[in-house]
Design an enzyme around this catalytic site. Sequence first.
Site, PDB file in Angstrom:
ATOM      1  N   ASP A 269      33.013  65.824  49.423  1.00 35.22           N
ATOM      2  CA  ASP A 269      33.184  64.392  49.166  1.00 35.22           C
ATOM      3  C   ASP A 269      31.823  63.732  48.974  1.00 35.22           C
ATOM      4  OD1 ASP A 269      34.790  62.087  48.849  1.00 35.22           O
ATOM      5  OD2 ASP A 269      34.431  61.497  50.919  1.00 35.22           O
ATOM      6  N   GLU A 270      31.744  62.824  48.037  1.00 33.79           N
ATOM      7  CA  GLU A 270      30.535  62.047  47.721  1.00 33.79           C
ATOM      8  C   GLU A 270      29.332  62.942  47.442  1.00 33.79           C
ATOM      9  OE1 GLU A 270      31.215  59.372  46.715  1.00 33.79           O
ATOM     10  OE2 GLU A 270      32.527  58.222  48.024  1.00 33.79           O
TER      11      GLU A 270
ATOM     12  N   MET B 237      34.030  53.056  42.945  1.00 30.24           N
ATOM     13  CA  MET B 237      34.572  52.914  44.302  1.00 30.24           C
ATOM     14  C   MET B 237      35.987  52.349  44.204  1.00 30.24           C
ATOM     15  SD  MET B 237      31.383  51.880  46.724  1.00 30.24           S
ATOM     16  CE  MET B 237      32.433  51.931  48.145  1.00 30.24           C
TER      17      MET B 237
ATOM     18  N   SER C 170      38.805  53.889  43.619  1.00 25.75           N
ATOM     19  CA  SER C 170      39.654  54.441  42.551  1.00 25.75           C
ATOM     20  C   SER C 170      40.454  55.655  43.020  1.00 25.75           C
ATOM     21  CB  SER C 170      38.794  54.803  41.330  1.00 25.75           C
ATOM     22  OG  SER C 170      37.859  55.816  41.652  1.00 25.75           O
TER      23      SER C 170
ATOM     24  N   GLY D 270      34.627  58.400  39.310  1.00 19.37           N
ATOM     25  CA  GLY D 270      34.939  57.035  38.921  1.00 19.37           C
ATOM     26  C   GLY D 270      34.309  56.068  39.895  1.00 19.37           C
TER      27      GLY D 270
ATOM     28  N   CYS E 288      40.127  45.920  38.475  1.00 14.94           N
ATOM     29  CA  CYS E 288      39.118  44.863  38.465  1.00 14.94           C
ATOM     30  C   CYS E 288      39.689  43.637  39.185  1.00 14.94           C
ATOM     31  CB  CYS E 288      38.742  44.496  37.032  1.00 14.94           C
ATOM     32  SG  CYS E 288      37.547  43.156  36.901  1.00 14.94           S
TER      33      CYS E 288
ATOM     34  N   LYS F 218      39.519  58.474  44.473  1.00 17.03           N
ATOM     35  CA  LYS F 218      38.921  59.795  44.296  1.00 17.03           C
ATOM     36  C   LYS F 218      39.123  60.665  45.542  1.00 17.03           C
ATOM     37  CE  LYS F 218      34.861  58.102  43.785  1.00 17.03           C
ATOM     38  NZ  LYS F 218      35.233  56.714  44.039  1.00 17.03           N
TER      39      LYS F 218
ATOM     40  N   CYS G 212      40.147  40.409  36.572  1.00 11.26           N
ATOM     41  CA  CYS G 212      41.177  40.339  35.526  1.00 11.26           C
ATOM     42  C   CYS G 212      42.365  41.269  35.768  1.00 11.26           C
ATOM     43  CB  CYS G 212      40.561  40.639  34.172  1.00 11.26           C
ATOM     44  SG  CYS G 212      40.011  42.352  33.979  1.00 11.26           S
TER      45      CYS G 212
END
Length: 186
Positions: A89-90, A11, A13, A9, A145, A15, A148
């Site tokens: 990771d990453e 950045m 989020s 997903g 986000c 993970k 919003c």
Amino acid sequence: MPEMILYTGPMFSSKTTKLLMQADKRHYQKQNIIAFKAKLDDRYSEKGEIVTHNFNKLEAHLVSTGKEIIEIMKKHDSGPNFYDCVIIDELFLIEGSAQECIDLFKMGYDVIIASIDLSFIGEPFDEVKKIMPFCTKIVKCKAVCPICQGDARYTFRKVSDTSEILVGGKDIYEPRCQEHHPYMRS
């Protein structure tokens, strides 16, 4: 049966938080874990640690390529199938890592991965795209986000640098929903 789990997903989020939760769970299950992170990712630690945005940590080996993962495992292995679980990771920052992950999975290791799946312009990263068909579980993580407060599935780059890879944190990136991401709407 081995598992290959992908947390993916945008950045911010969670993970890596989910990745570290898997490491913690496997620690309590008395599994032998080996962890890797991209040498390029020095946002929160320049030494061998996987670090979340909230500064939770797991000791890890720093690598630049998938071949280094196998070399390190062989060097630290204490006999056949010493490790139960490989944590990465990453993944998108580690060149050639997809094939090594697939090979480890086929050899019987659990492989647990956290990685951004899409670039800031919405293009899939090759290493992530290659492992997806082999994953036994894919969790698409969502962030919030900032415009919003809706679900954000994409990473927005706030600076004008157009290189595909640019390591950074909140100063450079933020999560965005489809409506508020310029590359994700028509």
